[in-house]
Design an enzyme around this catalytic site. Structure first.
Site, PDB file in Angstrom:
ATOM      1  N   LYS A  65      -8.620  13.729 -29.246  1.00 24.74           N
ATOM      2  CA  LYS A  65      -9.329  14.198 -28.054  1.00 24.74           C
ATOM      3  C   LYS A  65      -8.961  15.658 -27.836  1.00 24.74           C
ATOM      4  O   LYS A  65      -7.764  15.995 -27.785  1.00 24.74           O
ATOM      5  CB  LYS A  65      -8.953  13.418 -26.805  1.00 24.74           C
ATOM      6  CG  LYS A  65      -9.658  13.998 -25.582  1.00 24.74           C
ATOM      7  CD  LYS A  65      -9.466  13.157 -24.386  1.00 24.74           C
ATOM      8  CE  LYS A  65      -8.050  13.254 -23.896  1.00 24.74           C
ATOM      9  NZ  LYS A  65      -7.911  12.658 -22.556  1.00 24.74           N
TER      10      LYS A  65
HETATM   11  C1  5RP Z   1      -5.467  14.061 -18.529  1.00 28.43           C
HETATM   12  C2  5RP Z   1      -6.197  13.401 -19.628  1.00 28.43           C
HETATM   13  C3  5RP Z   1      -7.550  12.868 -19.366  1.00 28.43           C
HETATM   14  O1  5RP Z   1      -7.683  11.611 -20.018  1.00 28.43           O
HETATM   15  C4  5RP Z   1      -8.553  13.792 -20.041  1.00 28.43           C
HETATM   16  O2  5RP Z   1      -8.331  15.129 -19.611  1.00 28.43           O
HETATM   17  C5  5RP Z   1      -9.976  13.350 -19.744  1.00 28.43           C
HETATM   18  O3  5RP Z   1     -10.196  13.441 -18.395  1.00 28.43           O
HETATM   19  P1  5RP Z   1     -11.069  14.654 -17.801  1.00 28.43           P
HETATM   20  O4  5RP Z   1     -12.475  14.515 -18.329  1.00 28.43           O
HETATM   21  O5  5RP Z   1     -10.971  14.454 -16.294  1.00 28.43           O
HETATM   22  O6  5RP Z   1     -10.421  15.923 -18.262  1.00 28.43           O
HETATM   23  O7  5RP Z   1      -5.751  13.321 -20.751  1.00 28.43           O
HETATM   24  O8  5RP Z   1      -4.323  14.642 -19.077  1.00 28.43           O
END
Ligand code: 5RP
Length: 262
Positions: free
Chosen positions: A174
């Site tokens: 991610k």
């Molecule tokens: C926070 C995270 C969240 O899972 C990730 O950032 C996704 O959430 P958003 O779309 O709100 O950023 O890892 O550390």
């Protein structure tokens, strides 16, 4: 060829018919506490779950805010250790044992790595511990990269962090969308999903998701741009149309407006 269990868990998250995924992220509380939109996390997620391919959250959120009848695959956040009050935001270590993640029927585990921070080594070594444990049970690890304010989220950095994650054993990465995102996608050997990041106008979030998908991302792991939207149920369906049905930003935004105004 992956072992059957690993492949089945990945297929429950990244849907084989489209090769894409809409992960709904509500794991923010482990370092942000009751952030806006997650004050009553159970009430937030209930109307949105029918549209999510998976739910990313912490052990505590699963235990205290989620009904065991939920049938979406769980991506459990297993890193943590710092809060938004700490200057070393997200100097994270392992916060959940693989045994407890398995006990709570996690389909994947998520861990943040902080490439480029002073303590990158700690996070990378802890990450590989989680990978070793998870692989033993056929559980995919989602590497969360590039979180934290001090980082410049450009293609050079994001391709570095994403490739390091994959080389260390992540099954899914991610990261964030950026200019020249194809450099990130083309140099990462595992599926890449994008976080939404801070709340931005719905049209912009839909455009970001669309651009990421068109560049080859496997989907989104989106939280705030869904649950902080003026109409979360409309927004999650619009994001879903972009991720799974190749809807354009204009088509998706029209869908958002139509559902919002029903
Ligand atoms: C926070 C995270 C969240 O899972 C990730 O950032 C996704 O959430 P958003 O779309 O709100 O950023 O890892 O550390």
């Amino acid at each position: 060829m992956m072992d059957w269990g690993m492949q089945n868990r990945i297929n429950r998250i990244i849907k084989p018919d489209t090769g894409k995924t809409l992960m709904f992220a509500v794991d923010h509380g482990y370092f942000m506490g009751p952030t806006s939109g997650l004050e009553q996390l159970d009430q937030t997620i209930e109307p949105l779950l029918p549209y999510a391919d998976s739910l990313m959250l912490t052990r505590g959120a699963l235990r205290y805010y989620t009904d065991p009848r939920v049938d979406v695959p769980i991506i459990m956040r297993v890193s943590g250790g710092t809060s938004i009050l700490n200057k070393n935001l997200l100097h994270e270590g392992i916060t959940v044992s693989m045994e407890d993640a398995i006990r709570m029927n996690a389909s994947a585990v998520a861990f943040s790595i902080l490439v480029g921070s002073d303590f990158e080594r700690d996070t990378l070594l802890a990450f590989t511990q989680v990978v070793d444990e998870a692989e033993r049970y056929g559980i995919p690890t989602l590497a969360v990269t590039a979180v934290g304010k001090a980082l410049v989220r450009d293609a050079r950095y994001l391709s570095l962090a994403s490739r390091i994650a994959a080389e260390l054993g992540a099954r899914i990465v991610k990261t964030y969308y950026c200019e020249n995102f194809e450099r990130v996608i083309n140099t990462c050997p595992v599926p890449v999903v994008i976080a939404g990041g801070k709340k931005i106008p719905e049209m912009d979030a839909l455009t970001m998701a669309y651009n990421a998908i068109q560049t080859g991302a496997a989907g989104v792991d989106m939280g705030r741009n869904i649950f902080q939207s003026d109409a979360p149920v409309a927004m999650v369906q619009a994001v879903r149309a972009v991720v799974h049905n190749n809807a354009t930003p204009a088509e998706a935004f029209e869908m958002y407006e139509e559902i919002k105004n029903r």
